[in-house]
Design a protein around this motif. Structure first.
Motif, short mmCIF file in Angstrom:
data_model
loop_
_atom_site.label_atom_id
_atom_site.label_comp_id
_atom_site.label_asym_id
_atom_site.label_seq_id
_atom_site.Cartn_x
_atom_site.Cartn_y
_atom_site.Cartn_z
N THR A 28 22.38 7.06 -40.42
CA THR A 28 23.06 6.36 -39.34
C THR A 28 24.54 6.75 -39.36
O THR A 28 25.14 6.81 -40.45
CB THR A 28 22.92 4.83 -39.47
OG1 THR A 28 23.64 4.19 -38.42
CG2 THR A 28 23.45 4.33 -40.81
N VAL A 29 25.09 7.06 -38.21
CA VAL A 29 26.52 7.39 -38.13
C VAL A 29 27.30 6.08 -38.17
O VAL A 29 27.20 5.26 -37.27
CB VAL A 29 26.84 8.17 -36.85
CG1 VAL A 29 28.35 8.42 -36.77
CG2 VAL A 29 26.09 9.49 -36.83
N GLN A 30 28.08 5.91 -39.22
CA GLN A 30 28.80 4.66 -39.42
C GLN A 30 30.14 4.64 -38.70
O GLN A 30 30.57 3.61 -38.20
CB GLN A 30 29.02 4.45 -40.93
CG GLN A 30 29.39 3.03 -41.32
CD GLN A 30 28.21 2.08 -41.17
OE1 GLN A 30 27.09 2.51 -40.90
NE2 GLN A 30 28.46 0.79 -41.31
N ALA A 31 30.83 5.78 -38.67
CA ALA A 31 32.16 5.82 -38.04
C ALA A 31 32.58 7.27 -37.83
O ALA A 31 31.92 8.20 -38.30
CB ALA A 31 33.19 5.10 -38.92
N GLU A 32 33.69 7.43 -37.08
CA GLU A 32 34.27 8.76 -36.85
C GLU A 32 35.77 8.71 -37.10
O GLU A 32 36.40 7.69 -36.85
CB GLU A 32 34.03 9.24 -35.41
CG GLU A 32 32.59 9.29 -35.01
CD GLU A 32 32.15 8.03 -34.29
OE1 GLU A 32 32.99 7.13 -34.12
OE2 GLU A 32 30.98 7.94 -33.91
N CYS A 33 36.31 9.80 -37.60
CA CYS A 33 37.76 9.92 -37.80
C CYS A 33 38.22 11.26 -37.22
O CYS A 33 37.42 12.21 -37.13
CB CYS A 33 38.11 9.85 -39.28
SG CYS A 33 37.76 8.24 -40.04
N ALA A 34 39.50 11.33 -36.86
CA ALA A 34 40.02 12.52 -36.19
C ALA A 34 40.67 13.52 -37.13
O ALA A 34 41.00 14.63 -36.71
CB ALA A 34 41.01 12.11 -35.10
N ASN A 35 40.88 13.17 -38.39
CA ASN A 35 41.46 14.11 -39.35
C ASN A 35 41.17 13.64 -40.77
O ASN A 35 40.67 12.52 -40.98
CB ASN A 35 42.97 14.28 -39.13
CG ASN A 35 43.73 12.98 -39.23
OD1 ASN A 35 43.75 12.33 -40.28
ND2 ASN A 35 44.37 12.57 -38.14
N GLY A 36 41.52 14.47 -41.75
CA GLY A 36 41.22 14.16 -43.13
C GLY A 36 41.94 12.93 -43.66
O GLY A 36 41.40 12.17 -44.46
N SER A 37 43.16 12.70 -43.19
CA SER A 37 43.93 11.55 -43.64
C SER A 37 43.26 10.24 -43.22
O SER A 37 43.13 9.31 -44.02
CB SER A 37 45.36 11.63 -43.08
OG SER A 37 46.10 10.51 -43.49
N GLU A 38 42.85 10.18 -41.95
CA GLU A 38 42.15 8.99 -41.46
C GLU A 38 40.85 8.79 -42.24
O GLU A 38 40.48 7.66 -42.58
CB GLU A 38 41.84 9.12 -39.97
CG GLU A 38 43.07 9.03 -39.08
CD GLU A 38 42.70 9.18 -37.60
OE1 GLU A 38 41.48 9.19 -37.30
OE2 GLU A 38 43.62 9.27 -36.76
N ALA A 39 40.15 9.89 -42.51
CA ALA A 39 38.88 9.81 -43.22
C ALA A 39 39.08 9.29 -44.64
O ALA A 39 38.30 8.47 -45.14
CB ALA A 39 38.22 11.18 -43.25
N LEU A 40 40.12 9.76 -45.31
CA LEU A 40 40.39 9.33 -46.67
C LEU A 40 40.67 7.83 -46.71
O LEU A 40 40.17 7.11 -47.58
CB LEU A 40 41.58 10.11 -47.24
CG LEU A 40 41.90 9.89 -48.72
CD1 LEU A 40 40.70 10.28 -49.58
CD2 LEU A 40 43.13 10.69 -49.12
N THR A 41 41.47 7.36 -45.75
CA THR A 41 41.76 5.92 -45.67
C THR A 41 40.48 5.13 -45.45
O THR A 41 40.24 4.10 -46.07
CB THR A 41 42.75 5.64 -44.52
OG1 THR A 41 43.95 6.35 -44.76
CG2 THR A 41 43.05 4.16 -44.40
N TYR A 42 39.64 5.65 -44.54
CA TYR A 42 38.38 4.94 -44.24
C TYR A 42 37.46 4.93 -45.47
O TYR A 42 36.86 3.90 -45.79
CB TYR A 42 37.67 5.61 -43.06
CG TYR A 42 36.43 4.86 -42.64
CD1 TYR A 42 36.52 3.81 -41.73
CD2 TYR A 42 35.18 5.19 -43.16
CE1 TYR A 42 35.39 3.10 -41.35
CE2 TYR A 42 34.04 4.48 -42.78
CZ TYR A 42 34.15 3.44 -41.88
OH TYR A 42 33.03 2.73 -41.52
#
Length: 387
Positions: A28-42
């Motif tokens: 299941t796709v839980q979320a999306e981020c637009a760059n690595g920094s946002e992804a790391l925070t998430y």
């Protein structure tokens, strides 16, 4: 059920991935981020993510930098890299960073992803990494919560509402603000996507996720014509809507309208306020939707005129003026001014531009007029915003 985080700065790629992964029973796709920094925070806030599918080349923080940081932190997510480049050095660095696989965007297909994900899942099983719990699908519980809440016309709160709220697993604490979004032209969406409304709903939710997740909020698709966003800040809600509005026109070819509720301090507050806010939400006519779109895209033009807006909206000036005022409660000129002042406020807070430069960038021919209008809408002179 394995939880996936998608990371890419191209919304069209996110939409394509979501569409492909929708048919996979085990993920299941839980979320999306637009760059690595946002992804790391998430990921730091949501360690239950199992698999990260990330682009290699992104602004702020690349996918490779994200992978290296996750490896440094000894995270246990499995990484799959996407790239537009068939460059061996990229692939080698990706695998050195802990990638499970590396796939070119030009070769993406549902079949390839199914084989790839099955391989990744088998590796996780062999490593003793179990899938994260998915409490019977949070999205379905959230939809049940909202649908139950919206039936309370008499103001009586359903007895099971606390249970539904708890099972929905809203990852946000009180107090917060909420925003309801609806397509500006619902009949057009219904006509265009007849028989495929679920596709429209999924794509809209995906685009929303990209702006909301980065701000620390959550969004829920209640129906194809009803979405809710929850965030700790009213200003962040407005920023998220601004980002979403542009991408919605680009990828969905339709505008959206918003209604922001007051500060919510408890579930009781939410149950009392949300149904009333939703019932007061009136969709605008096509001419008003088109007018607002044109204004939002052209407010920086100092020669923007009612005639230009009416021509784009395919109605007369008089008709547009009357309809716009009746449906929105403000004149076309007041709406133009408000859009310009909102943009100016962001530039005042987020840049070091001089006042006259900001005036020019937001459609004002001279600083005096800009300052006068700014004070009318905010109660302050522009210079006071930075103090």
């Amino acid at each position: 059920m394995y939880k996936i985080l998608l990371v890419d700065d191209e919304p069209i790629i996110i939409l394509a991935l979501r569409k492909m992964l929708r048919n996979f029973e085990t993920v299941t796709v839980q979320a999306e981020c637009a760059n690595g920094s946002e992804a790391l925070t998430y990921l730091n806030a949501h360690p239950d993510i199992d698999i990260v599918i990330t682009d290699v080349d992104m602004p702020v923080m690349t996918g490779l930098e994200l992978a290296e940081e996750l490896k440094k932190q000894k995270k246990q997510q499995s990484l799959i890299f996407l790239s537009s480049y068939s460059n061996f050095s990229y692939a080698r660095r990706a695998f050195q960073s802990g990638a499970c696989d590396y796939i070119l965007k030009t070769e993406m297909s549902e079949t390839k992803f199914r084989v790839l994900l099955e391989t990744v899942i088998q590796k996780r099983i062999q490593a003793g990494l179990q899938p994260s719990l998915n409490t019977e699908n949070n999205k379905k519980w959230r939809q049940c919560f909202f649908q139950s809440l919206l039936k309370t016309n008499s103001g009586q709160i359903p007895g099971n509402i606390q249970e539904l709220y708890d099972k929905s697993a809203f990852t946000i604490s009180f107090p917060y603000y909420f925003m309801i979004l609806r397509p500006g032209d619902i009949p057009q969406v219904y006509s265009r996507y007849k028989g495929r409304l679920q596709e429209f709903e999924a794509n809209t939710e995906s685009l929303l996720h990209q702006s909301v997740t980065a701000a620390g909020g959550i969004c829920t698709a209640i129906a194809f014509d009803h979405y809710c966003v929850m965030l700790a800040s009213e200003l962040k809600l407005k920023d998220c809507f601004a980002a979403f509005y542009d991408t919605a026109w680009t990828y969905l070819d339709t505008g959206f309208e918003k209604k922001i509720g007051p500060k919510i301090c408890s579930l009781q507050d939410f149950c009392n306020i949300y149904p009333k806010t939703a019932s007061d939400f009136h969709a605008y006519s096509r001419s008003v939707v088109r007018a607002r779109r044109y204004i939002n895209e052209n407010f920086r033009n100092t020669t923007l005129s009612l005639s230009d807006i009416a021509d784009y909206s395919e109605v007369s000036k008089n008709h547009l003026s009357a309809t716009f005022s009746k449906e929105t409660g403000e004149t076309v000129l007041d709406y133009i001014a408000r859009v310009r002042i909102d943009a100016a406020r962001k530039l005042l807070i987020g840049t070091d531009l001089l006042i006259f430069e900001i005036a020019e960038k937001t459609g004002y021919a001279n600083t005096e007029t800009f300052c006068r209008v700014f004070k009318k809408f905010t109660g302050k002179n522009p210079s006071r915003i930075r103090q």
